[in-house]
Design a protein around this motif. Structure first.
Motif, short mmCIF file in Angstrom:
data_model
loop_
_atom_site.label_atom_id
_atom_site.label_comp_id
_atom_site.label_asym_id
_atom_site.label_seq_id
_atom_site.Cartn_x
_atom_site.Cartn_y
_atom_site.Cartn_z
N ALA A 12 0.82 -1.20 0.00
CA ALA A 12 0.00 0.00 0.00
C ALA A 12 0.86 1.26 0.00
O ALA A 12 0.59 2.21 -0.74
N ILE A 13 1.92 1.26 0.82
CA ILE A 13 2.75 2.46 0.92
C ILE A 13 3.68 2.59 -0.29
O ILE A 13 3.74 3.65 -0.92
N PHE A 14 4.40 1.51 -0.62
CA PHE A 14 5.39 1.61 -1.70
C PHE A 14 4.72 1.88 -3.05
O PHE A 14 5.11 2.81 -3.77
N TYR A 15 3.74 1.08 -3.40
CA TYR A 15 3.11 1.27 -4.70
C TYR A 15 2.23 2.52 -4.71
O TYR A 15 2.08 3.18 -5.74
N GLY A 16 1.66 2.85 -3.54
CA GLY A 16 0.89 4.08 -3.46
C GLY A 16 1.76 5.30 -3.70
O GLY A 16 1.35 6.26 -4.38
N SER A 18 4.66 5.14 -5.34
CA SER A 18 5.31 4.99 -6.65
C SER A 18 4.49 5.64 -7.76
O SER A 18 5.06 6.15 -8.73
N VAL A 19 3.17 5.61 -7.64
CA VAL A 19 2.33 6.20 -8.69
C VAL A 19 2.64 7.68 -8.87
O VAL A 19 2.98 8.12 -9.98
N PRO A 20 2.54 8.52 -7.83
CA PRO A 20 2.88 9.94 -8.05
C PRO A 20 4.35 10.17 -8.38
O PRO A 20 4.69 11.10 -9.11
N ILE A 21 5.23 9.31 -7.85
CA ILE A 21 6.65 9.45 -8.16
C ILE A 21 6.90 9.25 -9.65
O ILE A 21 7.61 10.03 -10.30
N VAL A 22 6.29 8.22 -10.23
CA VAL A 22 6.45 7.96 -11.66
C VAL A 22 5.79 9.06 -12.48
O VAL A 22 6.35 9.52 -13.48
N ILE A 27 8.98 15.61 -14.98
CA ILE A 27 9.49 16.91 -14.51
C ILE A 27 10.97 16.79 -14.17
O ILE A 27 11.78 17.66 -14.52
N ALA A 28 11.33 15.70 -13.49
CA ALA A 28 12.74 15.49 -13.18
C ALA A 28 13.57 15.35 -14.45
O ALA A 28 14.71 15.82 -14.52
N ILE A 105 4.30 5.83 -19.50
CA ILE A 105 5.03 6.74 -18.61
C ILE A 105 6.24 6.04 -17.97
O ILE A 105 7.36 6.50 -18.11
N TRP A 106 6.00 4.92 -17.27
CA TRP A 106 7.10 4.22 -16.62
C TRP A 106 8.14 3.79 -17.64
O TRP A 106 9.35 3.91 -17.41
N GLY A 107 7.69 3.26 -18.76
CA GLY A 107 8.62 2.84 -19.81
C GLY A 107 9.41 4.01 -20.36
O GLY A 107 10.61 3.89 -20.66
#
Length: 234
Positions: A12-16, A18-22, A27-28, A105-107
């Motif tokens: 829940a925490i990691f994948y939750g 990861s979505v906004p991070i990806v 922007i990065a 996006i991730w790719g």
């Protein structure tokens, strides 16, 4: 029950996160290749931190990295070693199957990071593209990580190396460092994850330009160091 609860909390925490991070990765990427690599490495580090804090998975290292760029051939039992290699080896170029590079996006982020895409269909054109990407990574002074068995395997399994490893080894002329691990014993592919110690064992570098049979045999022994008995490792 405790393992399942920890696994659900971690997911829940990691994948939750990861979505906004990806989603924010483009922007990065505006700040250049170095920025997106640092951004991606930070994401991998977050995964390792949460695995330690929530799942109780600790990492130990045996052996040493190579002095300078190398081809790291890593045992593949879970997602965990992908996260670990990204942080332990300072943003190496990771060989990734084409299906992952097509994820929206991730790719795109992965390609901006500088992964090396491999097509399992193995067409000549795809092979040439992979070699071109690998040579570009080496020219930039980066190490390359490949999972030479081609897919994740269960603990105890020792399949032969895929042909892509030999082609990559022949193309980039780098020494090979075999890396053994037993991540599958704590990071189950389908069941709950368990606390424990994950050891990454870096073998002695294997010189470049060896005959195919010789280097494949040495790498197979090295990445399966935990599966083989002492008499079988020599």
């Amino acid at each position: 029950m405790a393992d399942r609860a920890r696994t659900l909390l971690f997911s829940a925490i990691f994948y939750g996160l990861s979505v906004p991070i990806v989603l924010a990765a483009p922007i990065a990427a505006l700040f250049g290749t170095r920025a997106i690599r640092r951004y991606s490495t930070a994401w991998a580090g977050l995964g390792l931190l949460l695995a330690h804090q929530i799942l109780g998975i600790r990492v130990t290292i045996e052996g040493c990295h190579a002095d300078g760029p190398a081809l790291y051939a890593v045992k593949h039992q879970s997602m965990f070693e992908t996260l670990a290699m990204a942080t332990l080896l300072d943003a190496p170029a990771i060989v990734m199957k084409q299906e992952l590079a097509r994820i929206p996006i991730w790719g795109w982020v992965a390609r901006r990071y500088g992964v090396i895409v491999i097509d399992r269909a193995g067409s000549a054109k795809a092979l040439r593209a992979m070699m071109k990407e690998a040579r570009a990574a080496v020219a930039a002074g980066r190490s390359v990580v490949i999972f030479p068995e081609g897919t994740r395997v269960a603990p105890g399994e020792m399949p032969p190396l895929r042909s892509g490893f030999a082609g990559l080894y022949r193309a980039i002329h780098l020494p090979v460092v075999p890396v053994a691990c037993e991540t599958g014993r704590v990071w189950s592919r389908n069941g709950p994850k368990r606390p424990g110690v994950v050891t990454f064992r870096f073998g002695e570098p294997i010189p470049a330009r060896l005959p195919r049979e010789e280097v494949e045999a040495a790498v197979h022994r090295g990445i399966n160091a935990f599966e083989l008995g002492p008499a079988d490792r020599s």
